[in-house]
Write an enzyme that holds these catalytic residues in place. Structure first.
Site, PDB file in Angstrom:
ATOM      1  N   GLU A   1      33.457 -51.958  93.157  1.00 14.74           N
ATOM      2  CA  GLU A   1      34.755 -51.297  93.165  1.00 14.74           C
ATOM      3  C   GLU A   1      35.892 -52.197  92.638  1.00 14.74           C
ATOM      4  O   GLU A   1      36.823 -52.543  93.351  1.00 14.74           O
ATOM      5  CB  GLU A   1      35.099 -50.797  94.569  1.00 14.74           C
ATOM      6  CG  GLU A   1      34.257 -49.616  95.002  1.00 14.74           C
ATOM      7  CD  GLU A   1      34.664 -49.096  96.360  1.00 14.74           C
ATOM      8  OE1 GLU A   1      34.253 -47.987  96.712  1.00 14.74           O
ATOM      9  OE2 GLU A   1      35.396 -49.806  97.080  1.00 14.74           O
TER      10      GLU A   1
ATOM     11  N   GLU B   1      28.032 -44.823  95.543  1.00 13.98           N
ATOM     12  CA  GLU B   1      28.454 -44.405  96.875  1.00 13.98           C
ATOM     13  C   GLU B   1      28.912 -42.954  96.785  1.00 13.98           C
ATOM     14  O   GLU B   1      29.699 -42.604  95.905  1.00 13.98           O
ATOM     15  CB  GLU B   1      29.614 -45.272  97.413  1.00 13.98           C
ATOM     16  CG  GLU B   1      29.265 -46.715  97.682  1.00 13.98           C
ATOM     17  CD  GLU B   1      30.473 -47.503  98.172  1.00 13.98           C
ATOM     18  OE1 GLU B   1      31.395 -46.874  98.746  1.00 13.98           O
ATOM     19  OE2 GLU B   1      30.489 -48.732  97.979  1.00 13.98           O
TER      20      GLU B   1
END
Length: 565
Positions: free
Chosen positions: A239, A300
């Site tokens: 991320e 995710e």
């Protein structure tokens, strides 16, 4: 350098026709020997002696070629390699073992031996198409895993690793992402053994390492994990926590040149080297991304806490993420609820309010509802029928969701059951007294709110033989002492109670009354001194708080269990 031929000055007898010197005329039927090649000598043919009277025109019989002696290998020498070894997949995790020995010398004065297991497989990321293992397209059904245990933190034993993998396989998963750091080497060994695809990730969360530090850590991680067949991808952070200057550093230490991912980009560009791994996309965006052109595989999705559980929307998302042409599966967040056992608070499990309980398992691997939902949706054997047709004849369509296996390798059974719709009355009919048994009243009168139906007039009686209940279940209705075991009485008290019951039975035997639906058992003989308590039988289908169970309107064919068991 010219190659000179050394010919014998005189050819041996019987081989003159086989020796040709250069310079002879080819028109005489004799072939020149090519330059640079020695002439081939023909051995002299032996004249075989014939027996008296044997036909001289008979050709001699050739001798059979001698059998080859079995190849002898020194002790410990490996057998010859199979030209087509068994390949490794998550469904067929075939492994081989290699022993590498460095003999005593300058670098290892006492010698050194390394033993490692490995598997044969190929892996391709075909841009605009999908992920291919050994030439076949695969879909990853994975979860994000933290290395965590309440009592030991991030220090885990091999037993904990094995339990994690066993539960993942039980939930029909085939992949796991290492979030957000490389795992223990023992965990990767077990992934090779059990069959799990792995995303091995460089440490980092929202930030990244500087270039020299990242390169040093990448070299150490790849050198340790490079031979594991379970690893398909290298993750360069998470991320936004990646250093793009180190994207090409993985291939310098990896002979397989595995693909590198940027998990969950937070800002453009969202695609990296043909892969789109954006996190937590809504349904409309997911449908758009699965149409391409990049391969969509979110590292995710479906947060276990903020999205209401992993199983809440998986049945809606998964047809897009597994069947669309540019979909390659995804990874749920996350595996377990991370909580710390606080020794300063009597081992209370502290999950920091709602920041850590986002798994499908509890802190000590307690199975939650999402576990069973994921296992059902990701089952490799699927029955696509939502409801049975009106002309159902017993044949069910079965869909195979394995990537490499067929359904001949599994066994399963199915049952056809019919459940009553919500609000329908119980299908269990109340028991009526047996024709051979005299009528008998219930020792407990029905309560005021009883709704038990009476046996219809002229109905054929149905025998009801409930077994003798235990003392803990002697009270089946609400009230003080219901469900609690009866206190133990003395022998003299039990004898007095038995005599009292015998007298009451003798008085009632002369004038029997109609039996209620709850108690239809035959009474004992008047002369018997039975000390068995007569207890209304409890319904086996209704809950304990329902009027049917409270008034005991139906007989159960099994022994009632004590309350609280």
């Amino acid at each position: 350098m010219e190659l000179r031929r050394h010919l014998p000055s005189r050819a041996p007898r019987g081989a003159a026709a086989a020796v040709h010197r250069p310079g002879r005329d080819r028109r005489q039927g004799r072939r020149r020997v090519p330059p640079g090649r020695l002439p081939r000598r023909q051995p002299a043919r032996r004249q075989r002696s014939r027996c008296p009277g044997e036909d001289p025109r008979r050709r001699p019989r050739r001798r059979a070629a001698p059998r080859r002696r079995a190849e002898r290998r020194p002790p410990g020498h490996a057998a010859r390699a199979d030209p087509s070894p068994a390949t490794w997949t998550a469904e067929t995790p075939n492994l081989y073992r290699v022993d590498v020995t460095l003999h005593a010398g300058t670098f290892a004065p006492s010698g050194h031996t390394l033993t490692q297991r490995f598997g044969f497989r190929t892996f391709e990321l075909r841009r605009g198409d999908g992920l291919y293992l050994n030439g076949r397209r695969i879909v990853l059904k994975g979860v994000n895993r933290h290395s965590f245990w309440p009592e030991t933190g991030r220090t885990l034993s091999p037993e904990r690793h094995r339990e994690d993998i066993r539960l993942m396989k039980e939930a029909n998963m085939n992949a796991v992402r290492m979030s957000h750091y490389p795992p223990d080497a023992e965990f990767l060994d077990l992934c090779d053994e059990a069959g799990l695809y792995v995303l091995d990730e460089l440490g980092g969360w929202q930030g990244h390492y500087d270039t020299p530090t990242g390169r040093r850590l990448i070299a150490q991680m790849v050198a340790r994990d490079v031979n594991h067949p379970s690893i398909l991808f290298w993750d360069n952070g998470n991320e936004g926590g990646w250093n793009t200057e180190n994207d090409d550093e993985f291939a310098k230490h990896d002979p397989q040149s595995r693909p590198v991912l940027h998990p969950g980009p937070l800002s453009p560009p969202f695609a990296f080297r043909g892969m789109n791994t954006r996190h937590y996309r809504e349904y409309d965006e997911t449908a758009k991304f699965t149409d391409g052109p990049e391969i969509f595989m979110p590292t995710e999705f479906l947060h276990g806490l903020f999205d209401g559980g992993h199983g809440a929307g998986l049945d809606d998302f998964w047809p897009l993420m597994s069947e669309k042409p540019h979909a390659a599966g995804g990874f749920l967040w996350s595996w377990v609820d991370e909580a710390v056992a606080r020794t300063d608070e009597n081992d209370r499990l502290d999950a920091r309010r709602d920041l850590a309980p986002d798994g499908m398992l509890g802190p000590h691997h307690e199975k939650e509802g999402s576990f069973y939902a994921v296992r059902e949706i990701w089952s490799p054997v699927q029955i696509p029928l939502r409801e049975l047709p009106a002309d159902f004849a017993g044949a069910l369509p079965v869909r195979n969701r394995y990537d490499f296996l067929n359904l001949s390798t599994v066994t399963f059974e199915w049952r056809l059951m019919k459940f009553a719709p919500p609000g329908a009355p119980s299908s269990t009919a109340p028991c009526s007294p047996s024709a051979a048994s005299p009528a008998r009243t219930s020792p407990r009168a029905p309560t005021a709110n009883s709704s038990s139906p009476s046996p219809p007039t002229g109905a054929k009686p149905t025998p009801c033989s409930s077994p003798r209940p235990t003392r803990a279940s002697a009270s089946s209705g609400p009230g003080p002492g219901a469900g609690s075991p009866a206190p133990r009485r003395s022998a003299s008290h039990r004898r007095r109670r038995a005599r009292s019951r015998w007298r009451r039975t003798a008085r009632r035997s002369s004038s029997p009354r109609a039996a209620t639906p709850c108690d239809s058992r035959a009474p004992p003989a008047a002369s018997s001194r039975s000390n068995a308590t007569r207890t209304p039988c409890r319904s086996a289908m209704a809950p304990a708080s329902s009027p049917i169970a409270a008034t005991s309107a139906c007989c159960s064919r099994s022994r009632p269990r004590p309350a609280g068991s």
